[in-house]
Design a protein around this motif. Structure first.
Motif, PDB file in Angstrom:
ATOM      1  N   UNK A 174       0.838  -1.202   0.000  1.00 25.84           N
ATOM      2  CA  UNK A 174       0.000   0.000   0.000  1.00 25.84           C
ATOM      3  C   UNK A 174       0.873   1.253   0.000  1.00 25.84           C
ATOM      4  N   UNK A 175       1.884   1.233   0.894  1.00 27.86           N
ATOM      5  CA  UNK A 175       2.741   2.413   1.008  1.00 27.86           C
ATOM      6  C   UNK A 175       3.458   2.678  -0.313  1.00 27.86           C
ATOM      7  N   UNK A 186       1.263   4.212  -2.916  1.00 31.58           N
ATOM      8  CA  UNK A 186       0.883   5.608  -2.704  1.00 31.58           C
ATOM      9  C   UNK A 186       2.074   6.544  -2.769  1.00 31.58           C
ATOM     10  N   UNK A 187       3.265   5.977  -2.801  1.00 29.58           N
ATOM     11  CA  UNK A 187       4.505   6.755  -2.771  1.00 29.58           C
ATOM     12  C   UNK A 187       4.499   7.813  -3.870  1.00 29.58           C
ATOM     13  N   UNK A 188       4.729   9.079  -3.497  1.00 32.02           N
ATOM     14  CA  UNK A 188       4.685  10.100  -4.546  1.00 32.02           C
ATOM     15  C   UNK A 188       5.866   9.990  -5.502  1.00 32.02           C
ATOM     16  N   UNK A 189       5.581  10.032  -6.783  1.00 32.02           N
ATOM     17  CA  UNK A 189       6.613   9.959  -7.813  1.00 32.02           C
ATOM     18  C   UNK A 189       6.372  11.110  -8.791  1.00 32.02           C
ATOM     19  N   UNK A 224       5.810  12.834 -12.425  1.00 33.45           N
ATOM     20  CA  UNK A 224       4.865  12.372 -13.444  1.00 33.45           C
ATOM     21  C   UNK A 224       5.435  11.314 -14.381  1.00 33.45           C
ATOM     22  N   UNK A 252       5.624   8.042 -12.612  1.00 32.73           N
ATOM     23  CA  UNK A 252       4.380   7.498 -12.061  1.00 32.73           C
ATOM     24  C   UNK A 252       3.769   6.465 -13.000  1.00 32.73           C
ATOM     25  N   UNK A 253       3.976   6.633 -14.303  1.00 31.24           N
ATOM     26  CA  UNK A 253       3.382   5.662 -15.226  1.00 31.24           C
ATOM     27  C   UNK A 253       4.103   4.323 -15.141  1.00 31.24           C
ATOM     28  N   UNK A 272       4.905   2.917 -12.338  1.00 30.54           N
ATOM     29  CA  UNK A 272       4.610   2.293 -11.048  1.00 30.54           C
ATOM     30  C   UNK A 272       3.883   0.961 -11.258  1.00 30.54           C
ATOM     31  N   UNK A 318      -7.398   4.150  -2.443  1.00 33.46           N
ATOM     32  CA  UNK A 318      -7.032   4.813  -3.690  1.00 33.46           C
ATOM     33  C   UNK A 318      -8.169   5.645  -4.261  1.00 33.46           C
ATOM     34  N   UNK A 326      -4.925  -5.234 -16.698  1.00 33.06           N
ATOM     35  CA  UNK A 326      -5.122  -3.958 -17.384  1.00 33.06           C
ATOM     36  C   UNK A 326      -6.364  -3.999 -18.266  1.00 33.06           C
ATOM     37  N   UNK A 378       0.878   4.859 -22.382  1.00 32.78           N
ATOM     38  CA  UNK A 378       1.761   4.549 -21.250  1.00 32.78           C
ATOM     39  C   UNK A 378       1.053   3.691 -20.206  1.00 32.78           C
ATOM     40  N   UNK A 379      -0.250   3.568 -20.344  1.00 35.39           N
ATOM     41  CA  UNK A 379      -1.058   2.702 -19.484  1.00 35.39           C
ATOM     42  C   UNK A 379      -0.525   1.275 -19.478  1.00 35.39           C
TER      43      UNK A 379
END
Lengths: 164, 305
Positions: free
Chosen positions: A19-20, A23-26, A28, A31-32, A34, A69, A114, A132-133
């Protein structure tokens, strides 16, 4: 059941960690990339201890993830249930795969995940995601062997330390 | 179908999960999703469950907070001084502008009083910090550290120093989720500052792009025009900067134009945001009086579901 107590602690700890990490901020552009941490950790536990981590756990975990989320309530639950079911069905084969083969299987699972997301989003009337999805499942598959080895190692150490 | 987790419990459990069980879970998930999507019946459930999310959010944002703290601790005095000087300058500029605006506001108030109508000019503001977590990279959401305990309600407009950030989507006692203007499912009524042309700006899923479709070909709109909230629909207070037009091109039908705008707010990351709402002070009612039980309902909402 008592001999699995240490493993249960590790189960919850690893899920909390997932979970952590999710949620970790990355920034932009990262982030894709992750990966779906929750699915990867759940994969490990379903493969290794299916008696503790079955469909029910996957569903409950998914509901927690939905609340955390902020996704549609039930979306993650559905996704994790599908993953857990496929894993349980092919568990006997998957356990004797090499790590590389397992990683490929995990890739297929995550890609399937996905597709499920896409279906849910289409039904909810949300737009088509960018290309990028589809990167995140690849990252997840690359990470799988390391997650597997790490969790396995920690689990075996805990078990060795515990008086049987 | 084999019983899930049959009694042997060894390595060779065949068919570890029943299809029936899977179907039951899938149906349950589908019912939940429909209930959540269609009616929002699960709002109370969500807000109580949201109490649990606070600690998880805090855990996940701890490393980022720590890093920020460390950076603040080790910043050299030189950079602090220069930043301080820059901020002082900005403050001066902002103060000067505020003074002028105050004059304009007094004048505006007087003119409105002359006209005999008061439109909620009183703005209430509350400061909130972003919590350093990402929810889903393909949905544009933020989490802030103010919730219903501090008076945050769904639908409040969220701004930063540069412009409109979005609106509050969901509230739990301690946190609130904000949907950004760049989310593909978000729309905000805007007007062009220069001409007063009204339009609607939609999110595109990119933090640096908004789309303003369905502009008549004859409309007076140029690259560089500034968009601000028009206040139509009553959800966003009027006059907050939304973006700047970057390009214009005809749409597929060739009957309308589509404008692309760059959001004014720094959507990718910012430290603090402001929650803004206008108090409708004694708005003159037009038409028959509204029964009191209907009066409490929210005005029409802008977010396209």
């Amino acid at each position: 059941m008592s001999r699995q107590r240490g493993g249960t602690g590790l189960l919850w700890a690893s899920l909390l960690m997932a979970f952590a990490l999710a949620l970790w901020p990355l920034p932009d552009y990262l982030a894709v990339l992750r990966p779906n941490w929750l699915a990867l950790v759940l994969c490990y536990w379903v493969l290794e201890t299916p008696r503790r981590a079955g469909l029910g756990v996957a569903f409950a975990l998914g509901l927690c993830a939905d609340v955390v989320f902020g996704t549609l309530l039930g979306e993650q639950a559905l996704r994790l249930c599908v993953i857990a079911f496929i894993l349980l069905r092919f568990r006997a084969q998957l356990r004797y795969f090499t790590l590389l083969q397992q990683a490929l299987a995990v890739l297929a699972l995550l890609l399937n995940d996905r597709v499920v997301v896409l279906m849910v989003r289409a039904l909810a009337g949300e737009g088509w995601p960018p290309a990028s999805f589809w990167i995140a499942p690849l990252v997840g598959a690359v990470l799988w062997p390391w997650i597997f080895l790490l969790l396995d190692d920690v689990r075996l150490r805990l078990r060795a330390r515990e008086p049987s | 179908m084999a019983q899930p987790g049959s009694s042997s419990g060894n390595l060779f459990v065949e068919g570890g999960a029943g299809t029936l069980k899977l179907l039951a879970y899938l149906a349950l998930a589908a019912v939940l999703m429909v209930a959540d999507h269609r009616g929002g019946y699960l709002g109370t459930l969500r807000s109580t469950a949201g109490l649990l999310t606070g600690p998880i959010y805090r855990l996940a944002s701890a490393p980022a907070d720590l890093a920020r703290g460390a950076r603040a601790h080790f910043t050299s005095q030189q950079s602090l001084l220069s930043e301080n000087a820059a901020l002082r300058q900005q403050l001066l500029l902002a103060n000067a502008r505020m003074d002028r605006l105050a004059g304009v506001q007094v004048e505006n108030q007087r003119l409105r009083e002359l006209l005999g109508g008061t439109h909620g000019l009183q703005l209430n503001v509350q400061l909130a910090s972003l919590i350093g977590i990402d929810l889903d990279p393909f949905r544009h959401r933020l989490v802030i550290d103010a919730g219903s305990r501090r008076g945050v309600a769904e639908g409040l407009a969220v701004i930063d120093g540069d412009g409109l950030v979005g609106q509050v989507l969901r509230v739990t006692p301690a946190n609130a989720t904000v949907i950004l203007v760049s989310d593909p499912s978000h729309a905000v009524p805007v007007q062009v500052v220069r001409t007063g042309l009204r339009a609607i700006a939609y999110g595109t899923g990119r933090t640096d792009l908004l789309e303003v479709p369905s502009i008549p070909l004859s409309a007076d709109l140029r690259v560089g025009d500034v968009l601000e909230t028009s206040g139509m629909g009553g959800r966003f207070p009027a006059g907050f900067r939304v973006g700047t037009i970057e390009s214009l091109h005809p749409d597929d039908t060739r009957l309308f134009m589509v404008a692309e705008a760059r959001p004014a707010a720094r959507l990718d990351r910012g430290g603090e945001v402001l929650l803004v709402w206008s108090t409708p002070d004694a708005v003159e009612e037009v038409g028959p009086p509204v029964p009191p039980e209907l009066r409490r309902t929210e005005p029409a909402q802008e977010a396209v579901p």
